[in-house]
Design an enzyme around this catalytic site. Structure first.
Site, PDB file in Angstrom:
ATOM      1  N   GLY A   9      80.649 -26.630   6.504  1.00 22.59           N
ATOM      2  CA  GLY A   9      82.060 -27.178   6.906  1.00 22.59           C
ATOM      3  C   GLY A   9      82.167 -28.701   6.820  1.00 22.59           C
ATOM      4  O   GLY A   9      83.116 -29.133   6.411  1.00 22.59           O
TER       5      GLY A   9
ATOM      6  N   PRO B 114      75.373 -25.602   6.902  1.00 21.15           N
ATOM      7  CA  PRO B 114      75.814 -27.127   5.632  1.00 21.15           C
ATOM      8  C   PRO B 114      75.098 -27.012   4.187  1.00 21.15           C
ATOM      9  O   PRO B 114      74.110 -26.068   4.011  1.00 21.15           O
ATOM     10  CB  PRO B 114      75.215 -27.838   6.583  1.00 21.15           C
ATOM     11  CG  PRO B 114      74.172 -27.145   7.176  1.00 21.15           C
ATOM     12  CD  PRO B 114      74.032 -26.395   7.973  1.00 21.15           C
TER      13      PRO B 114
ATOM     14  N   CYS C  76      88.421 -30.419 -25.256  1.00 20.73           N
ATOM     15  CA  CYS C  76      89.731 -30.378 -25.604  1.00 20.73           C
ATOM     16  C   CYS C  76      90.131 -30.092 -24.662  1.00 20.73           C
ATOM     17  O   CYS C  76      90.903 -28.385 -24.203  1.00 20.73           O
ATOM     18  CB  CYS C  76      89.273 -28.924 -26.694  1.00 20.73           C
ATOM     19  SG  CYS C  76      88.488 -29.983 -27.525  1.00 20.73           S
TER      20      CYS C  76
HETATM   21  N1  LLP Z   1      79.158 -21.185   4.714  1.00 19.30           N
HETATM   22  C1  LLP Z   1      79.426 -20.037   3.304  1.00 19.30           C
HETATM   23  C2  LLP Z   1      80.153 -18.613   4.319  1.00 19.30           C
HETATM   24  C3  LLP Z   1      80.004 -20.844   2.668  1.00 19.30           C
HETATM   25  O1  LLP Z   1      81.225 -20.271   2.318  1.00 19.30           O
HETATM   26  C4  LLP Z   1      80.438 -21.894   2.272  1.00 19.30           C
HETATM   27  C5  LLP Z   1      81.044 -22.806   0.989  1.00 19.30           C
HETATM   28  C6  LLP Z   1      79.292 -22.679   3.222  1.00 19.30           C
HETATM   29  C7  LLP Z   1      78.955 -22.040   3.924  1.00 19.30           C
HETATM   30  C8  LLP Z   1      78.976 -24.869   3.095  1.00 19.30           C
HETATM   31  O2  LLP Z   1      80.219 -24.980   3.620  1.00 19.30           O
HETATM   32  P1  LLP Z   1      79.809 -26.839   3.124  1.00 19.30           P
HETATM   33  O3  LLP Z   1      79.107 -26.967   4.643  1.00 19.30           O
HETATM   34  O4  LLP Z   1      79.455 -27.058   1.903  1.00 19.30           O
HETATM   35  O5  LLP Z   1      80.997 -27.650   3.145  1.00 19.30           O
HETATM   36  N2  LLP Z   1      83.117 -25.542  -4.534  1.00 19.30           N
HETATM   37  C9  LLP Z   1      84.258 -26.674  -3.045  1.00 19.30           C
HETATM   38  C10 LLP Z   1      83.470 -25.941  -2.126  1.00 19.30           C
HETATM   39  C11 LLP Z   1      83.178 -24.414  -1.728  1.00 19.30           C
HETATM   40  C12 LLP Z   1      82.357 -24.360  -0.843  1.00 19.30           C
HETATM   41  C13 LLP Z   1      82.356 -22.707  -0.676  1.00 19.30           C
HETATM   42  N3  LLP Z   1      81.620 -22.289   0.835  1.00 19.30           N
HETATM   43  C14 LLP Z   1      84.022 -27.979  -3.644  1.00 19.30           C
HETATM   44  O6  LLP Z   1      83.887 -28.788  -4.703  1.00 19.30           O
HETATM   45  O7  LLP Z   1      84.961 -28.515  -2.670  1.00 19.30           O
END
Ligand code: LLP
Length: 416
Positions: A241, A277, A345
């Site tokens: 996150g 992460p 498109c």
């Molecule tokens: N763990 C779980 C259970 C998750 O659902 C996610 C992301 C992460 C870890 C990794 O989170 P990060 O460190 O990458 O924030 N497509 C969206 C982001 C979707 C994130 C979904 N879950 C975007 O482009 O912003």
């Protein structure tokens, strides 16, 4: 993040020290470029920060699941967080060890559960009672007893884009915190599941560590309550996150700063910590190169039409997200305000709207920055567009880690 891998040298935009102008000529556009050094450096910032804690870093494969990226992280000793059988297959294909994989996700299918059990993943993060029952049934059939944790929904607002917030009670994720103790009780003595963990992920692109710390408090309180009723929890998975800076003007906390208080709180807790992460490892380590095709002016607007589109990078269209866009050759031309749009498109096909940018002519190449996470991973073949190649730059050398798709790739597996 810690390495500033992309930037100008003598007015030419480079990755590490490699001018991206040469690369764009050789590989063609659109194309994704990643700095291997930055990926490794970001991963190491996590392991350095957590070195005094019993921990594992499970890179979240969904952010970028390309084999060349995964294998870099495998070599660093990373574990992985997967949410599908396909992601697990990718980890194994990249040389990763399934014993260092946690399997998360709200809707694991029976065949995915069976595949993951056979591969021997480290832990399943279950998101509902029915899912845990399904897992127990398959485990019994295969004569296995996997380690599991429940993903708890703490009902905490991560203050991020609504599509990527996951920790509030109205979201589909996890078991409600209020029911958690009862659910743990019901599964504590299951013959086919070994209940060892609590997991959580409140959202993505989070700037403030406040909601994170609040989540930690909620979860450690649950762990205490479970201990009192003889359900010992040894593993805490706090998800991913951490935000990255998409705008030059944005400042994000360093990994060290973001996790500082968290590590303080966990010291002496006798818990194995897992973090997942994704974005903060690969996001700033990637750009998307795209060539200007045409210029066009309407009464209302100036358009820069480029060869990358929402099928290559959907984040601006889907989340209205901002990515800096810079010319590969900086020449101090006057700036204009333009929409930077692709060939697809749909009016929703844009990389930037009302953006101030150096006046760019057809043939020039632009870099769309901070595109290493959820860029290629979300790419599609919409409008029958082959997906772009991916290139890894390391020590001033570059290597194509995924070829550009061909027209033949577009129809693979189809029949008349
Ligand atoms: N763990 C779980 C259970 C998750 O659902 C996610 C992301 C992460 C870890 C990794 O989170 P990060 O460190 O990458 O924030 N497509 C969206 C982001 C979707 C994130 C979904 N879950 C975007 O482009 O912003």
């Amino acid at each position: 993040m810690s390495i500033q891998s992309f930037g100008y040298r003598d007015n030419v935009f480079c990755c590490n020290r490699t001018p991206l102008t040469d690369l764009a000529e050789k590989v063609g556009t659109p194309c994704y470029v990643y700095s291997g050094d930055a990926i490794v450096d970001n991963y190491r910032a996590y392991s350095r920060t957590l070195e005094n804690l019993d921990h594992e870093i499970h890179y979240s494969v969904k952010a970028n699941s390309t084999l060349g990226v995964l294998s870099l992280l495998t070599r660093e000793g990373a574990g992985f967080d997967v949410v599908s059988g396909g992601e697990l297959f990718r980890v194994i294909s990249s040389g990763g060890d399934p014993k260092k994989v946690v399997f998360s996700g709200v809707g694991k299918t029976p065949s995915e559960i069976e595949y993951a059990l056979k591969c021997g993943v480290k832990m399943f993060n279950c998101e509902s009672e029915p899912e845990a029952h399904a897992l127990a049934l398959t485990a019994q059939k295969l004569n296995k007893r996997p380690d599991i944790g429940f993903r708890v929904n703490p009902d905490i607002n991560a203050e991020t884009h609504p599509y990527i917030a996951t920790g509030m009670h109205e979201h589909k994720f996890g078991i409600p915190i209020r029911e958690a103790e009862q659910i743990y009780k019901r599964f504590a003595s299951n013959d086919h599941l070994n209940l060892v963990g609590v997991s959580c992920h409140i959202g993505s692109q989070i700037f403030d560590s406040g909601p994170f710390l609040e989540t930690l408090d909620t979860i450690t309180t649950l762990v205490e309550r479970l201990k009192k009723i003889d359900i010992p929890i040894s593993c805490l998975d706090l998800g991913g996150g951490l935000a990255v800076a998409y705008r030059d003007s944005e400042t994000t906390p360093s990994i060290e700063k973001f996790l500082g208080q968290l590590t303080e709180k966990l010291r002496g807790e006798n818990l194995h910590l897992i973090l997942e992460p994704g974005r903060s490892i690969v996001g700033p380590a990637g750009v998307l190169l795209t060539r200007v095709l045409y210029r066009k002016r309407s009464d209302a607007k100036e358009f820069i039409i480029v060869d990358a589109a929402m099928n290559d990078l959907i984040r601006p269209s889907l989340y209205d997200s901002y990515h800096e866009i810079v010319p590969l050759i900086r020449s101090g031309r006057p700036k204009i305000i333009a929409d930077i749009v692709g060939p697809i498109c749909e009016t929703g096909d844009f990389l930037a709207r009302r953006r101030e940018i150096e006046d760019s002519k057809p043939g020039e190449v632009l870099a769309v920055c901070t595109a290493g996470a959820y860029g290629f991973a979300l790419a599609s073949n919409y409008n029958a567009r082959p997906r772009p190649p991916e290139v890894l730059v390391q020590n001033s050398n570059f290597k194509i880690i995924r070829e550009r798709e061909s027209y033949a790739d577009l129809i693979r597996g189809e029949s008349l």
